[in-house]
Scaffold this active site. Structure first.
Site, PDB file in Angstrom:
ATOM      1  N   GLU A  30     -17.233   0.086  14.244  1.00  0.00           N
ATOM      2  CA  GLU A  30     -17.897  -1.184  14.510  1.00  0.00           C
ATOM      3  C   GLU A  30     -19.124  -1.364  13.612  1.00  0.00           C
ATOM      4  O   GLU A  30     -19.792  -0.397  13.238  1.00  0.00           O
ATOM      5  CB  GLU A  30     -18.303  -1.264  15.979  1.00  0.00           C
ATOM      6  CG  GLU A  30     -17.088  -1.308  16.873  1.00  0.00           C
ATOM      7  CD  GLU A  30     -17.395  -1.606  18.323  1.00  0.00           C
ATOM      8  OE1 GLU A  30     -16.686  -2.442  18.905  1.00  0.00           O
ATOM      9  OE2 GLU A  30     -18.334  -1.018  18.876  1.00  0.00           O
ATOM     10  N   CYS A  90     -27.705  -1.424  21.197  1.00  0.00           N
ATOM     11  CA  CYS A  90     -27.815   0.000  20.889  1.00  0.00           C
ATOM     12  C   CYS A  90     -27.000   0.849  21.850  1.00  0.00           C
ATOM     13  O   CYS A  90     -27.051   0.648  23.054  1.00  0.00           O
ATOM     14  CB  CYS A  90     -29.255   0.463  21.043  1.00  0.00           C
ATOM     15  SG  CYS A  90     -30.261  -0.120  19.743  1.00  0.00           S
TER      16      CYS A  90
END
Ligand code: SAH
Ligand code: SF4
Length: 348
Positions: free
Chosen positions: A91, A331
């Site tokens: 990703e 995150c």
């Protein structure tokens, strides 16, 4: 698998061109397409003869990612799932803001460090990314916006300093004038704290920024969050950070994921302030994103109190906003998920 043409040394390329009966200046044209023009296919290189484009196609790859899914969040976060040559997936996240566009790139498929609250860590480790696979994420994001991104953070999936050679080679291609030409000050490497890697990074001669995800300020707390295999003693990490600052003259960042009841007390803030003073670092606080698991973000008022404590000790500190939460792009949420949320565009 065919090699990426980006990692074929220039001299080898000119020799190969000679064997193809092509003039040497084609090497410059090809490099211009690969780096300055950020071409994603040989077919786009329209000042090259068709026969040459076909020969290139048969022998090399121009772009190593196949984006298979793109998700856009309301706050202008874009996340791609890309397939690599061997079918594994990674990703990449683009965070758009009025004054800058930042791309967060992956360095490994999965991660061997396995921090307890991190979705990437839960995948385990599959393999290191090659340098072209790392650099091509910057090209993917830049082509989305039509110009080179302003900032690159190596903060996606993986521990970059456990894939040192490929990460460094990618960043050299990113920062050099005959590569993408992004200034070293606009590049940040985020590590969970691999002392040898931090020292090697400093000694490359490229003063890229350093961020260290310390997770906590005591050995005891760190041992609860990071399995022993890749957990270095705090002292070794801090000494390596000092070496990095001495060599690069850059101010490092300490990244702290705030976990409710684990590392969020006023005493924790005081200990962190001492460490930040010692290594002359700024602090970036990230409330833990993994709300569903056992590791939760502290309530907002506790996060703010922690922030205020650091600021009162004259530490340059920020509390990170949650960008891209709706598409699992924040995150620690990057993983090769197979389920598809509804805001997903399947790419052809
Ligand atoms: N391996 C490197 C870079 C990738 S992780 C590193 O650890 O620095 C990028 C950042 O995501 C790190 O700062 C890490 O602490 C943070 N992170 C991981 N899991 C998280 C979570 N659940 N919530 C918030 N941040 C997380
Ligand atoms: Fe790996 Fe960084 Fe996640 Fe830790 S926080 S498991 S080092 S990606």
């Amino acid at each position: 698998m065919k090699p990426s043409l980006k990692t074929v040394p220039y001299r080898e390329l000119t020799l190969w061109l000679e064997q193809q009966g092509q003039p040497r200046f084609r090497a410059n044209q090809i490099h211009d397409w690969l780096f300055a023009k950020r071409a994603m296919a040989f077919a786009d290189m329209n000042n090259l003869p068709t026969t040459l484009r076909e020969a290139l196609e048969a022998n090399f790859t121009a772009f190593s990612l196949k984006p298979i899914r793109k998700q856009v969040d309301g706050d202008h976060t874009v996340k791609w799932l890309s397939e690599l040559g061997d079918g594994k997936t990674i990703e990449t996240v683009l965070i758009r803001a009025p004054e800058r566009d930042t791309v967060c790139i992956s360095s490994q498929v999965g991660c061997p460090v396995c921090c307890v609250f991190c979705a990437t860590g839960k995948m385990g480790f599959q393999r290191n990314l090659k340098s072209a696979e790392i650099l091509d994420q910057v090209i993917l994001a830049s082509n989305e916006i039509g110009h080179l991104v302003s900032n690159v953070v190596v903060m996606g999936m993986g521990e970059p300093l456990l894939n040192f050679d490929n990460v460094a080679a990618a960043l050299v291609m990113l920062s050099s004038k005959d590569g993408l030409g992004l200034g070293v000050r606009h590049v940040t490497v985020s590590t969970s704290g691999i002392p040898e890697g931090i020292r090697r990074l400093a000694d490359t001669g490229y003063p890229w920024n350093l961020a260290v995800s310390l997770h906590a300020a005591t050995e005891d707390q760190r041992s609860k969050l990071i399995p022993p295999r890749h957990r270095a003693p705090l002292e070794d990490i801090l000494a390596a950070m000092e070496h990095h600052s001495e060599v690069t003259h850059r101010m490092p960042t300490l990244e702290i994921v705030l976990v409710n009841g684990v590392n969020d007390s006023p005493e924790d803030a005081a200990r962190l302030a001492n460490i930040a003073h010692r290594v002359h670092a700024k602090v970036n606080l990230i409330p833990c994103n993994n709300d569903s698991g056992p590791y939760q973000a502290p309530p907002p008022e506790k996060c703010n109190m922690f922030l205020r404590h650091l600021i009162s000790r004259k530490i340059q500190a920020t509390l990170r906003l949650r960008k891209g939460k709706g598409i699992d792009a924040a995150c620690g949420q990057l993983h090769s998920k197979s389920t598809q949320p509804p805001d997903t565009e399947e790419l052809p």
